[in-house]
Design a protein around this motif. Structure first.
Motif, PDB file in Angstrom:
ATOM      1  N   LYS A  93      -7.670  -6.814  -3.156  1.00  0.00           N
ATOM      2  CA  LYS A  93      -7.909  -5.390  -2.926  1.00  0.00           C
ATOM      3  C   LYS A  93      -6.946  -4.567  -3.772  1.00  0.00           C
ATOM      4  O   LYS A  93      -5.958  -5.065  -4.303  1.00  0.00           O
ATOM      5  CB  LYS A  93      -7.696  -5.021  -1.444  1.00  0.00           C
ATOM      6  N   ARG A  94      -7.237  -3.267  -3.847  1.00  0.00           N
ATOM      7  CA  ARG A  94      -6.396  -2.343  -4.601  1.00  0.00           C
ATOM      8  C   ARG A  94      -5.442  -1.625  -3.648  1.00  0.00           C
ATOM      9  O   ARG A  94      -5.843  -1.200  -2.562  1.00  0.00           O
ATOM     10  CB  ARG A  94      -7.264  -1.317  -5.334  1.00  0.00           C
ATOM     11  N   VAL A  95      -4.187  -1.466  -4.070  1.00  0.00           N
ATOM     12  CA  VAL A  95      -3.192  -0.744  -3.279  1.00  0.00           C
ATOM     13  C   VAL A  95      -3.460   0.757  -3.428  1.00  0.00           C
ATOM     14  O   VAL A  95      -3.414   1.301  -4.530  1.00  0.00           O
ATOM     15  CB  VAL A  95      -1.754  -1.062  -3.746  1.00  0.00           C
ATOM     16  N   VAL A  96      -3.771   1.400  -2.305  1.00  0.00           N
ATOM     17  CA  VAL A  96      -4.009   2.847  -2.306  1.00  0.00           C
ATOM     18  C   VAL A  96      -2.813   3.574  -1.694  1.00  0.00           C
ATOM     19  O   VAL A  96      -2.481   4.675  -2.101  1.00  0.00           O
ATOM     20  CB  VAL A  96      -5.319   3.189  -1.558  1.00  0.00           C
ATOM     21  N   GLY A  97      -2.168   2.934  -0.721  1.00  0.00           N
ATOM     22  CA  GLY A  97      -0.995   3.548  -0.090  1.00  0.00           C
ATOM     23  C   GLY A  97       0.101   2.524   0.126  1.00  0.00           C
ATOM     24  O   GLY A  97      -0.170   1.353   0.396  1.00  0.00           O
ATOM     25  N   ARG A  98       1.348   2.991  -0.010  1.00  0.00           N
ATOM     26  CA  ARG A  98       2.537   2.172   0.211  1.00  0.00           C
ATOM     27  C   ARG A  98       3.338   2.779   1.357  1.00  0.00           C
ATOM     28  O   ARG A  98       3.029   3.871   1.816  1.00  0.00           O
ATOM     29  CB  ARG A  98       3.391   2.140  -1.051  1.00  0.00           C
ATOM     30  N   GLY A  99       4.385   2.082   1.772  1.00  0.00           N
ATOM     31  CA  GLY A  99       5.215   2.571   2.867  1.00  0.00           C
ATOM     32  C   GLY A  99       5.624   4.024   2.681  1.00  0.00           C
ATOM     33  O   GLY A  99       6.138   4.390   1.641  1.00  0.00           O
ATOM     34  N   GLY A 100       5.329   4.863   3.687  1.00  0.00           N
ATOM     35  CA  GLY A 100       5.671   6.286   3.643  1.00  0.00           C
ATOM     36  C   GLY A 100       4.560   7.176   3.135  1.00  0.00           C
ATOM     37  O   GLY A 100       4.593   8.397   3.314  1.00  0.00           O
ATOM     38  N   ASP A 101       3.544   6.606   2.470  1.00  0.00           N
ATOM     39  CA  ASP A 101       2.437   7.413   1.938  1.00  0.00           C
ATOM     40  C   ASP A 101       1.515   7.875   3.062  1.00  0.00           C
ATOM     41  O   ASP A 101       1.222   7.118   3.991  1.00  0.00           O
ATOM     42  CB  ASP A 101       1.592   6.606   0.940  1.00  0.00           C
ATOM     43  N   ARG A 102       1.045   9.092   2.930  1.00  0.00           N
ATOM     44  CA  ARG A 102       0.009   9.604   3.840  1.00  0.00           C
ATOM     45  C   ARG A 102      -1.323   9.539   3.090  1.00  0.00           C
ATOM     46  O   ARG A 102      -1.469  10.140   2.017  1.00  0.00           O
ATOM     47  CB  ARG A 102       0.303  11.041   4.241  1.00  0.00           C
ATOM     48  N   VAL A 140       1.343   5.243   6.104  1.00  0.00           N
ATOM     49  CA  VAL A 140       1.610   3.808   5.957  1.00  0.00           C
ATOM     50  C   VAL A 140       3.055   3.529   6.366  1.00  0.00           C
ATOM     51  O   VAL A 140       3.983   4.141   5.832  1.00  0.00           O
ATOM     52  CB  VAL A 140       1.366   3.355   4.502  1.00  0.00           C
ATOM     53  N   PRO A 141       3.243   2.607   7.324  1.00  0.00           N
ATOM     54  CA  PRO A 141       4.616   2.270   7.735  1.00  0.00           C
ATOM     55  C   PRO A 141       5.391   1.586   6.607  1.00  0.00           C
ATOM     56  O   PRO A 141       4.804   0.943   5.739  1.00  0.00           O
ATOM     57  CB  PRO A 141       4.421   1.292   8.901  1.00  0.00           C
ATOM     58  N   ALA A 142       6.705   1.706   6.659  1.00  0.00           N
ATOM     59  CA  ALA A 142       7.559   1.015   5.689  1.00  0.00           C
ATOM     60  C   ALA A 142       7.245  -0.465   5.709  1.00  0.00           C
ATOM     61  O   ALA A 142       6.968  -1.051   6.764  1.00  0.00           O
ATOM     62  CB  ALA A 142       9.029   1.250   6.033  1.00  0.00           C
ATOM     63  N   VAL A 171      -1.331  -3.689   6.021  1.00  0.00           N
ATOM     64  CA  VAL A 171      -1.052  -5.084   5.648  1.00  0.00           C
ATOM     65  C   VAL A 171       0.416  -5.176   5.251  1.00  0.00           C
ATOM     66  O   VAL A 171       0.876  -4.391   4.416  1.00  0.00           O
ATOM     67  CB  VAL A 171      -1.952  -5.534   4.469  1.00  0.00           C
ATOM     68  N   PRO A 172       1.153  -6.129   5.822  1.00  0.00           N
ATOM     69  CA  PRO A 172       2.561  -6.264   5.438  1.00  0.00           C
ATOM     70  C   PRO A 172       2.706  -6.634   3.959  1.00  0.00           C
ATOM     71  O   PRO A 172       1.933  -7.443   3.439  1.00  0.00           O
ATOM     72  CB  PRO A 172       3.075  -7.413   6.316  1.00  0.00           C
ATOM     73  N   VAL A 173       3.691  -6.049   3.312  1.00  0.00           N
ATOM     74  CA  VAL A 173       3.970  -6.381   1.908  1.00  0.00           C
ATOM     75  C   VAL A 173       4.206  -7.881   1.777  1.00  0.00           C
ATOM     76  O   VAL A 173       3.817  -8.497   0.783  1.00  0.00           O
ATOM     77  CB  VAL A 173       5.184  -5.575   1.389  1.00  0.00           C
ATOM     78  N   SER A 174       4.778  -8.495   2.793  1.00  0.00           N
ATOM     79  CA  SER A 174       5.066  -9.935   2.747  1.00  0.00           C
ATOM     80  C   SER A 174       3.799 -10.785   2.642  1.00  0.00           C
ATOM     81  O   SER A 174       3.871 -11.961   2.275  1.00  0.00           O
ATOM     82  CB  SER A 174       5.872 -10.359   3.983  1.00  0.00           C
ATOM     83  N   ALA A 175       2.633 -10.211   2.926  1.00  0.00           N
ATOM     84  CA  ALA A 175       1.367 -10.952   2.814  1.00  0.00           C
ATOM     85  C   ALA A 175       0.879 -11.041   1.367  1.00  0.00           C
ATOM     86  O   ALA A 175       0.001 -11.852   1.054  1.00  0.00           O
ATOM     87  CB  ALA A 175       0.290 -10.298   3.678  1.00  0.00           C
TER      88      ALA A 175
END
Length: 184
Positions: A93-102, A140-142, A171-175
């Motif tokens: 999938k494509r990353v649309v939001g990262r931690g802190g993004d609305r 998106v949570p940290a 989805v956790p970044v660790s995944a």
């Protein structure tokens, strides 16, 4: 004085060096491949295609990166209940939001808004106004990502999970297992 080298010598040496570096990277596990098994990322990556991936610098991917990730258990069971068969324990999938993004769906014309700015998503399979989008407004949570397919009509992604259960779309970044470099 000797003849100057033919015009093809320099490009050939550059190409051979690139191949040698790629083979070395493949041998170290830094570069790999993945197969495309669904239409969720079309037209960017079509069913049956092969993706070139890297584990170098996976860390937290940037917005717009395409990633290979381990599907959370909650996504697998929700997909099964929805009649979606996940052929592997991995998704692209494509990353649309990262931690802190609305991330908000949707601005006029069905476009996504991230941190108050309308995204230009030229990679989408269809114009946003042609897609039926569930509305959402998430932060998106940290340490997490909001991931969407480029073919929104045929993608089981963060939106599907958010509709099912608020907060379940992250989805956790660790995944994340790898970043996609390209496809062929």
């Amino acid at each position: 004085m000797g003849r100057p080298p033919a015009r093809w010598v320099r490009p050939a040496l550059v190409a051979l060096t690139a191949v040698a570096l790629a083979l070395t990277a493949l041998g170290t596990g830094a570069v790999g491949t993945a197969s495309v098994v669904s239409a969720s990322m079309a037209p960017t990556y079509g069913v049956g295609g092969t993706l070139l991936t890297t584990t170098v610098g996976v860390g937290e991917p940037g917005r717009g990166d395409v990633v290979v990730f381990a599907v959370p258990a909650s996504w697998r069971s929700a997909a099964r209940e929805s009649g979606v068969e996940l052929e592997t324990g991995l998704m692209v999938k494509r990353v649309v939001g990262r931690g802190g993004d609305r991330v908000v769906c949707c601005a006029p014309g069905g476009r996504l808004v991230v941190n108050g700015e309308v995204l230009d998503e030229g990679y989408l399979a269809r114009r946003p106004q042609d897609v039926t989008n569930p509305t959402y407004d998430v932060t998106v949570p940290a340490g997490h990502l909001w991931l969407l397919g480029d073919n929104r009509r045929h993608s089981f992604d963060s939106r599907a999970m958010q509709v099912r259960e608020p907060g379940a779309g992250f989805v956790p970044v660790s995944a994340v297992r790898a970043r996609v470099l390209g496809g062929f």
